[in-house]
Structure formats: C-alpha cells, structure tokens
Design an enzyme around this catalytic site. Structure first.
Site, short mmCIF file in Angstrom:
data_model
loop_
_atom_site.label_atom_id
_atom_site.label_comp_id
_atom_site.label_asym_id
_atom_site.label_seq_id
_atom_site.Cartn_x
_atom_site.Cartn_y
_atom_site.Cartn_z
N CYS A 1 -7.40 14.56 143.49
CA CYS A 1 -7.43 15.44 144.65
C CYS A 1 -7.07 14.68 145.93
CB CYS A 1 -8.82 16.03 144.84
SG CYS A 1 -9.42 16.86 143.38
N ARG B 1 -0.16 12.13 144.65
CA ARG B 1 -1.40 11.75 143.97
C ARG B 1 -1.60 12.51 142.67
NH1 ARG B 1 -5.36 9.50 147.72
NH2 ARG B 1 -7.04 10.42 146.53
N TRP C 1 -6.77 18.32 141.68
CA TRP C 1 -6.46 17.88 140.32
C TRP C 1 -7.66 18.32 139.49
CZ3 TRP C 1 -8.32 14.26 136.65
CH2 TRP C 1 -7.38 13.84 135.69
N ASN D 1 -13.13 15.73 147.47
CA ASN D 1 -12.46 14.86 146.50
C ASN D 1 -13.57 14.05 145.83
OD1 ASN D 1 -10.76 13.16 145.16
ND2 ASN D 1 -10.01 12.08 146.97
N GLY D 2 -13.66 14.10 144.51
CA GLY D 2 -14.72 13.38 143.80
C GLY D 2 -15.41 14.28 142.80
N GLU E 1 3.54 -3.31 129.58
CA GLU E 1 3.88 -2.58 130.79
C GLU E 1 5.10 -1.68 130.55
OE1 GLU E 1 2.68 -1.69 133.46
OE2 GLU E 1 4.28 -1.31 134.88
N LYS F 1 5.21 2.39 131.01
CA LYS F 1 6.18 3.09 131.87
C LYS F 1 6.86 4.19 131.07
CE LYS F 1 5.42 2.20 135.13
NZ LYS F 1 4.41 1.24 135.44
N GLU G 1 4.40 7.17 130.30
CA GLU G 1 3.88 8.00 131.39
C GLU G 1 4.93 8.88 132.05
OE1 GLU G 1 3.37 4.30 134.59
OE2 GLU G 1 1.96 5.93 134.65
N HIS H 1 1.09 -7.67 110.41
CA HIS H 1 -0.30 -7.31 110.12
C HIS H 1 -0.54 -5.81 110.21
CE1 HIS H 1 -1.30 -11.52 109.95
NE2 HIS H 1 -0.61 -11.68 111.06
N LYS I 1 -1.91 9.41 140.96
CA LYS I 1 -1.55 8.09 141.49
C LYS I 1 -2.78 7.20 141.64
CE LYS I 1 1.15 5.01 143.29
NZ LYS I 1 1.93 4.24 142.29
C1 AGP Z 1 0.89 2.74 136.34
O1 AGP Z 1 2.19 3.18 136.38
C2 AGP Z 1 -0.13 3.75 136.51
N1 AGP Z 1 0.14 4.70 137.50
C3 AGP Z 1 -1.58 3.28 136.40
O2 AGP Z 1 -1.72 2.63 135.18
C4 AGP Z 1 -2.14 2.37 137.53
O3 AGP Z 1 -1.57 1.11 137.48
C5 AGP Z 1 -3.67 2.31 137.36
O4 AGP Z 1 -4.20 3.59 137.51
C6 AGP Z 1 -4.33 1.36 138.32
O5 AGP Z 1 -4.14 1.75 139.65
P1 AGP Z 1 -4.45 0.78 140.86
O6 AGP Z 1 -3.52 -0.37 140.75
O7 AGP Z 1 -4.22 1.62 142.07
O8 AGP Z 1 -5.88 0.36 140.70
#
Ligand code: AGP
Length: 608
Positions: free
Chosen positions: A2, A27, A75, A101-102, A481, A485, A488, A504, A603
């Site tokens: 949110c 976000r 959200w 928010n929360g 990583e 990417k 997501e 394994h 985000k």
């Molecule tokens: C990565 O592309 C993601 N959006 C996610 O994994 C992100 O890195 C993670 O939520 C951590 O966020 P931060 O670095 O703001 O703590």
C-alpha cells in the site's frame, strides 16, 4: 504494498493526491482512492483496479474540492480488491476518513467489540476499525482522538485521518511502517515514500515509531504518544524529480538497467580518494571493524543475493567468517550474533519488514550494525550504527537492477575498507583493488552493449515452460539473481542451482530442448563448469553461456554465448548479472507482461 499520500493547504488538493498516488503506483497495488474534506463533509472517491479507473471516476463525477485530503493505493491483504475494500474508509457517521499502510493485528477482536456496540462495517479490511475508533474517541480535537484510538491498535501502521469538522488538518501516525512528512510553503504533505513528495518539496521529516504528526497548511507539529512535542530534523532529499520518470524509455526497468554505469559510478566515486577507500562521511573508520570476528549479511530477495555475491570478497579480503542470512529466517532463528559480530543489513528501500525486524533483533543482541540502503532516512538506515548509501537514485521498477549492482559495488568497497582496518591488505593491494572496482562502470556499460543481441535471443525463450540457471561460486549467486529476475517479470518458472549439485538431483529435469543458462565468469572454475555444460548437453539441453571473453573452455561448448569483458572473479557479479537482467526484460516484453508492475508483487515489502 500500500502507498499513502496526503496534502493540506494546496489550491487543488485532489490533483495533488492523484499525482502523488501516480508516483506510488510502482509499489504494487490493486485499488485506489482519495478523501477530501469539503463543505463540512468528507468526499470519498475510490475504486478497484488501476489508478486510471479512479481518474476516470473523478472526471465523470468531478474532482472533490477542499483544503485537506488523503489518498491510498491498496495491495489487498484483508479482503479482495473490491471497491468496498478500497481505502479511504469512513467512520459510521461519515465524518472521518482514514488511509492506512500496514496490518492491524488485533483487528478481528476490535471489530467484534465495535460491532457489539452497534458499529456497522462496510468492508472486510483491518483498517476500517481505525475509522470507527477515531469517531468514538473524538471530542473536538482530531489529534487527541487519533492518539486515543492508537492506544487500542496492535501491529504495523502508517495511518492518516481527516475530519469533516476540521477542514485544514490531517493527523498521521507511524508504528513500524514508513511515514514521511513533506514541508511546503503554505501547504504540507505526507506520504509513505519520498517519491510521492519530490514533485512538491525536497524538505522532509521522517516520523519515528510511536510519533504523531499534526499537519496543517502553515505548520507541522510532531508529538509522542504522551502528547509531548518532539523536535524533528528537516532533511533535504537529494533525488531529482526526473529520475523517477521514464525519460523516453518504454519501461522503468529498461531505463534503470541502462542507468547502472552512472549509478555505480555515483556510488563508488565519493568513496575513493588517492587509491584508498574512504567512508569518513559515514563515520566508518578502523574502529568500526577492529575486533569483529564474524560478519553476518542480512537481507531479502535480490539484496540477499547481492550479499551472496560479495560473501567471498569479505572472506578472502578480511579472513573473517562471513555468512549471508535471509532476514526472515534470521529474525526468528539461532544465528550466532553478539558484540563482536558485524551485521550488515542490505536493503534498497530500507523499509523491508523482515530486514527491519532482523536488524532490530541484532541490535538487541548487542551486534555492531551497518546499513547499506538506497533510501536516505529509511528505517534500516536509522536503526543501524552506520548507514552507507547506494546512490542509485529512485528505483521505480519492482524488479531491482541498479539497486542490486550498486549494493554489490558499495559492499566490495566495505570489504576492502574492513581488510585495511584489520591490516589484511597493504597500501599497494588496496590501490590495486580500488582500480578494479573503479573499472566496474565501464565493464557494466560493455555488458549493456549486448542489449541488441539479448533482445534477439529472447524470442527463443519466450515460450519456454521452464529455465535452469547454473554456476559455481560467485556465478552461482548471479544465477540465483538471474532466475529471480526471470520469474518475477516473465512468470516463467526458473530455478538456479550450484553447478556442482547438478548430479545430486536437478539433472533429472533435463530433457531434449531444456534451456540451461550457464554462468562461467570465473576462469579458475571454467573447466568444472564446462564439464557441467557437457553433462546437460548430453541430455539434450540447449545452453546459453554468460562467460568472460577469455574463457575458451566454455566458449567452444555453448549453443549461444553472451560474452562480458574480463572482470576479476570476486567482482564479476556486478557485470555478469547485466545480460541476465536484459534477458528477463526482453523475454517478459515478448510475452506481453506488465514489466514494471508484475502481478502479486510490491516494490517495498513493508509487511511480514
Ligand atoms: C527484486 O527484484 C525484488 N523486487 C525483491 O526481491 C527485493 O530485492 C526484496 O524485496 C528486498 O527489497 P529491499 O532491498 O528493498 O529490502
């Protein structure tokens, strides 16, 4: 997650709110709404779906006019993303509206109690209890009412309330969820993050947990829960408004990939002087490292993978055992943390709930703490003994790119600085390492230059049901990583594994046509990875290798190649990740995905 925004005193409050909500879209959200106090009433407009639907509703029904307003992008957590569950939520008498928010953890108990007293709820949200509590607590002073209501709340909340009887006033409260107040001229604001504010003001103050802001057109006062006024420092935000705009690119993600050489340069240049690493501005001197017997890097998601990517740099350069922990595990786990442990919390946003909680836990256990964050004034930055900023500028795409590479670059520098403090490297060795780190922006640019080639390759991967990524050492960290990417933003199943683990179990997945992306940027391990490539090819895999130019073992074997310039293996993650970012981007584009705002993701993950 949110996003919340508010404004008091502006000539056109609705448009300020809607523009602020636009800046918070990144976000991640599934409904939006605004509430404005006008003519002794609170006018609420809200709707499920994207902000465009809310804008269309305002065009159709008119923009609410008035002196104070609050806005929200939701959200969904408690209840589906429907119009009724969208914020703002009103009290039973309609005289109060709240955005939040929360998560209110005791909402069910409060709701039962309020319903027993005759309250009628219009939504399934946890937030609506706040509106009813404030209504009940109100005796002519909104600040006192919000303070009284907050006494009943458990959980995390950045919330703001407006009241029909007090048209020039917003009261906001923060508990374990970010809230920033923006200071303007004759108008003031609040938001859950600075991106929503920089268009209007660069002067901000950051609320701490348990603080309340009384926001009026000509004044902002901050109080603690006992009603004592608190003096707050006004911080100047360095971010440029244009940095949070697409600037001609189709997607923020592509723009942010392209910005990496500049972002890494901006992050490392101020920390290098005459061949030495210098963190004097952050107060990071020898004393910060002397006596450290263990380093624990704590983070989530890509920031965790950045930690994985620098672990060997820390161990090789400093000789100090280093572990990388998922913050969500560390906060409840039994990782050994004490006064001789240096905990490095890594977070682009500085607001990730698990990272904040893990850091708090480590502070309680007496650890020395260091934050690596991109957002100045964020919770992680303020909790740690020292904060080192990455100067990536605002990162808008949900999938991090420049956030990750700037984290790596600054962590390399921290490892070198620590090695010097512990007398593990001499002046010449430090100068050599500094030269290698300073060369990263150019190498990253060379990797970006592969873009046309990656774009062509992506067509072949767009219909794959699954992708496998593999590598050894730092390359394994990059494989993790790269797979994240891909998952997501393209929604293709992707799995990363240490190439040595292949036999394994994972090799059972390999059959004719299975795409395998092999990372081989460490020439010391090239022969080993070459062996793994042969094994998957023998079972029909199609191999795309990301390798260093001079890695002939691998070059001869791969079906497709993306060659990056030679980089010392310890630093290679910051360069070899770039083709993987581009590959995920182009595959997602080919599949028509919503690249900057992938489904279900946010985000900044500000709830557990
Ligand atoms: C990565 O592309 C993601 N959006 C996610 O994994 C992100 O890195 C993670 O939520 C951590 O966020 P931060 O670095 O703001 O703590």
């Amino acid at each position: 997650m949110c996003g919340i925004v508010g404004c008091v005193g502006a000539a056109d409050v609705s448009r300020v709110l809607l523009s602020g909500l636009g800046k918070l879209e990144y976000r991640g959200y599934d409904s939006a709404g605004i509430a404005v106090v006008c003519d002794g009433a609170v006018d609420i407009r809200k709707s499920s779906g994207r902000l465009a639907r809310l804008l269309a509703a305002c065009e159709r029904d008119g923009y609410p006019q008035g002196g104070a307003g609050i806005g929200h992008t939701r959200w969904a957590t408690h209840g589906a993303p429907t119009d009724a569950n969208s914020h703002p939520h009103a009290s039973g008498d309609g005289r109060f509206a709240v955005v939040h928010n929360g998560i209110i953890e005791n909402w069910a108990e409060l709701r039962r109690e309020l319903e027993a007293e005759g309250c009628r709820f219009e939504s399934e949200t946890d937030t609506e209890v706040i509106a009813h509590l404030v209504e009940r607590a109100y005796e002519g002073d909104l600040l006192k009412a919000v303070m009284k209501a907050a006494l009943r709340l458990r959980g995390s909340y950045a919330a703001a309330v407006v009241c029909a009887d007090e048209p020039g006033r917003i009261v906001a409260v923060r508990e374990a969820s970010p809230l920033i107040v923006g200071i303007g001229a004759g108008e003031n604001y609040f938001a859950s993050d600075v991106t929503a504010l920089v268009e209007r003001t660069r002067s901000c103050l950051y609320l701490d947990d348990g603080e309340f802001a009384d926001i009026r057109p000509d004044s902002v006062s901050v109080f603690d829960a006992a009603g004592r006024e608190r003096a707050k420092e006004v911080v100047r935000v360095r971010w440029d408004v244009r940095a949070a705009e697409k600037g001609g690119y189709r997607h923020f993600m592509l723009k942010e990939i392209m910005e990496q050489p500049g972002a890494v340069e901006a992050t490392i240049a101020p920390r290098i002087a005459a061949g030495r690493v210098c963190f004097d501005d952050e107060g990071l001197d020898d004393g910060a490292f002397c006596g450290v017997t263990r380093v624990v890097i704590a983070a989530c998601g890509s920031s965790y993978y950045a930690g994985q990517g620098v672990r060997s740099a820390f161990e090789r350069l400093t000789g100090v055992p280093t572990s990388v922990e998922l913050a969500s595990e560390l906060r409840y786990g039994s990782t050994l943390v004490n006064a001789s442990t240096l905990v490095i919390a890594v977070s682009q946003s500085g607001e990730t709930a698990d990272t904040v909680a893990a850091l708090r836990e480590c502070v309680c256990r007496g650890a020395r703490t260091l934050a690596v964050v991109n957002v100045a004034g964020s919770t992680v930055a303020r909790l740690a003994d020292h904060a080192v900023h990455t100067w990536a500028g605002p990162e808008v795409a949900v999938a991090t790119t420049k956030g990750y590479t700037t984290q790596l670059s600054v962590l390399y520098l921290i490892a070198v600085r620590m090695a010097r403090a512990l007398r593990c490297i001499g002046t010449q060795e430090e100068a050599r390492l500094v030269r290698q780190i300073a060369a990263l922006p150019r190498a990253i640019q060379q990797a970006i230059d592969l873009n046309p080639c990656v774009s062509e390759l992506a067509v072949r991967y767009k219909s794959c049901p699954s992708l496998l990524f593999m590598g050894r050492g730092v390359d394994w960290a990059v494989a993790l990583e790269g797979a994240l990417k891909m998952k997501e933003i393209s929604y293709i199943h992707a799995e990363a594994y240490a190439a040595g683990e292949l036999k394994h179990g994972t090799i059972a997945l390999v059959e004719e046509g299975q795409p395998v992306i092999a990372l081989c940027c460490d020439e010391r391990l090239a022969a080993k990875v070459a062996g793994n490539i042969l094994e998957v090819k023998a079972r029909g895999a199609n191999v795309l290798a990301v390798a260093c130019l001079d890695n002939q073992d691998v070059v001869a074997l791969a079906d497709d190649l993306l060659l990056i310039p030679p980089v010392p293996p310890m630093l290679s993650a910051a360069v070899s990740v770039v083709p993987l970012q581009l590959l995920a981007y182009h595959v997602a584009r080919e599949r028509g995905c919503d690249i900057d705002k992938p489904r279900n993701l946010a985000k900044s993950v500000t709830v557990e």
